[in-house]
Design an enzyme around this catalytic site. Structure first.
Site, short mmCIF file in Angstrom:
data_model
loop_
_atom_site.label_atom_id
_atom_site.label_comp_id
_atom_site.label_asym_id
_atom_site.label_seq_id
_atom_site.Cartn_x
_atom_site.Cartn_y
_atom_site.Cartn_z
N HIS A 66 0.83 -1.22 0.00
CA HIS A 66 0.00 0.00 0.00
C HIS A 66 0.86 1.27 0.00
CE1 HIS A 66 -3.37 -2.68 1.25
NE2 HIS A 66 -2.40 -3.25 1.97
N SER A 124 14.41 21.74 -16.26
CA SER A 124 13.17 22.47 -16.49
C SER A 124 13.51 23.77 -17.19
CB SER A 124 12.51 22.75 -15.14
OG SER A 124 11.68 23.89 -15.24
N LYS A 128 15.47 21.89 -11.00
CA LYS A 128 14.84 20.63 -11.35
C LYS A 128 15.76 19.64 -12.09
CE LYS A 128 10.94 19.49 -11.09
NZ LYS A 128 9.75 19.99 -11.76
#
Ligand code: ARG
Length: 460
Positions: free
Chosen positions: A155, A276, A282
């Site tokens: 999960h 980016s 980024k």
């Protein structure tokens, strides 16, 4: 003028010509088309259906066409209806009326069914080689990380400790099954449809076993209708490729997560990441995202094939021309994805300290704490409950099971002793999970050896 113009009183409208034509995408099967025609012409000569001198001239002519296409001396005519018509027309241009004998006892329906099988057989072999290389890359990476502890998840919640090698080899197992599916597909489709004719065989004394043998098939197809209308192998391959992509996509999704600051388990090499246009900080995992995205596309190709076939009456229908773009697109994208994935994975930097730090939080040794009590004689359900209470106390007091004082343990049951700390240490938790297929370094090394042995025999 079209080859079949005799039956018609008008030229086909140019829009229909363009609409009908498949040469823009089936030209890639030129080598297979020529190979099939060479086998057919050879058999026609051997069976006395055409003169052996003509058979020889046709074979030579076809070889010349193959060489000229490969060298670039001969370019495809975009106005040709398909690759089959193009090659035949070129042969007739070169040989005159002898060229016109090639299509004796054959139809484009068995010809195209043959070409696509030959083409896919070659492609499957290439894809298997790529997947094998990917498996080897995974095995090499795993070999270096049999002791690298990380949290295993269910999960997406930290669950129990495993090693990075164990996690990686899970993907190697998926790929091993993918290889099996590819091989099954190749094996099942290895029957020659050539000689099925348009649908009902032929009155000429052809030898279908001979052409099957010349082309490396196990046998000719047993029913001429089936020979020309079967595209099961496209669907099977589409399915095998979709599942392969699904596996790459799950792996990609995990790498995307692992690259995030929230995880930071790995870092991609600069050559396999992008920046980016606005955010200077980024470093984006574009490759893995594209693989995840392209998985939808390959699944779409499979759906295209299934939908194209579902309403077709026997035998050949022009709808079937749509098989090619779908399966070619699936093949092209799978090859592109696996080829890019391999170096991306082998250059990826693994950050074991971060994995270990994540494993140290989240109470992933709670099962082991309960098992400790079970080994001292307590029924598992009682041990589970006590451990749950201890975890709740840790959370309330900002502690971990490792830092919870022994008194707190003993308040719950006197079965707890100082040795509980060894029992719940991450190293113990992983080392003791030595059941077959488990994450202990020893069990994983066994798994790795077996995989490598499998790769060796598969290559042979
Ligand atoms: N271009 C066709 C295809 O890809 C070849 C077979 C055409 N046969 C026919 N009877 N129109 O399916």
């Amino acid at each position: 003028m079209a080859l079949w113009a005799g039956r018609f009183s008008k030229e086909v409208d140019s829009t229909v010509n363009a609409f009908n034509s498949s040469i823009s995408f089936d030209a890639r099967m030129f080598a297979q088309d020529i190979r099939g025609s060479i086998a057919h012409a050879t058999m026609l000569g051997e069976c006395g259906i055409i003169e052996s001198s003509e058979s020889e001239a046709i074979v030579k002519g076809l070889q010349g066409i193959l060489e000229d296409i490969q060298s670039g001396a001969l370019v495809f005519d975009p106005n040709a209806e398909d690759i089959h018509m193009f090659v035949e027309a070129e042969l007739t241009k070169r040989l005159g009326s002898t060229g016109k004998r090639l299509h004796t006892a054959r139809s484009r329906n068995d010809q195209v069914a043959l070409d696509i099988r030959l083409y896919l057989r070659d492609e499957i072999a290439e894809i298997k080689d790529l997947v094998r290389r990917l498996m080897e890359t995974i095995c090499d990476l795993a070999a270096a990380h049999t002791e690298t502890i990380m949290p295993g998840y269910t999960h997406l919640q930290r669950a129990q400790p495993i090693t990075f090698a164990h996690h990686l080899l899970c993907y190697a197992q998926m790929l091993r099954r993918d290889m099996g599916r590819l091989e099954d597909t190749a094996k099942r489709m290895n029957e020659s449809p050539l000689g099925s004719g348009a649908l009902a065989g032929t009155t000429y004394p052809i030898d279908r076993f001979r052409t099957a043998q010349l082309l490396g098939f196990d046998a000719p197809t047993a029913n001429s209708l089936d020979g020309v209308s079967d595209r099961d192998f496209c669907v099977e391959l589409g399915c095998a490729l979709s599942l392969l992509m699904t596996h790459l996509s799950r792996f990609s999704e995990e790498i995307i997560l692992w690259c995030s600051w929230e995880f930071k388990f790995v870092e991609l090499d600069d050559a396999y990441a992008t920046g980016s246009s606005i955010m200077p900080q980024k470093k984006n995992p574009d490759v893995t995202e594209l693989i995840r995205g392209k998985t939808g596309r390959v699944t779409g190709d499979l759906v295209t094939l299934l939908s194209m076939l579902k309403g077709l009456p026997l035998a050949y229908n022009k709808d079937m021309q749509e098989d090619k773009e779908a399966i070619f697109d699936a093949i092209d994208n799978v090859k592109l994805c696996v080829t890019t994935f391999i170096p991306m994975l082998s250059t990826m930097r693994v950050l074991p300290d971060n994995m270990r730090a994540a494993a140290a939080r989240g109470f992933i040794n709670a099962t082991d704490c309960a098992d400790y009590l079970v080994k001292k004689g307590m029924p598992f359900r009682d041990a589970y409950k006590i451990t749950g209470t201890l975890v709740a106390r840790c959370i309330a007091e900002g502690l971990t099971l490792e830092t919870l004082p022994i008194e707190a343990y003993r308040e719950m049951t006197p079965l707890f002793d100082e040795d509980v700390y060894t029992a719940i240490s991450l190293d113990t938790c992983v080392r003791e999970r030595s059941s077959y297929g488990g994450p202990s370094p020893e069990a994983v090394r066994m798994q790795l050896d077996a995989l490598r042995a499998w790769l060796e025999t598969d290559r042979a």
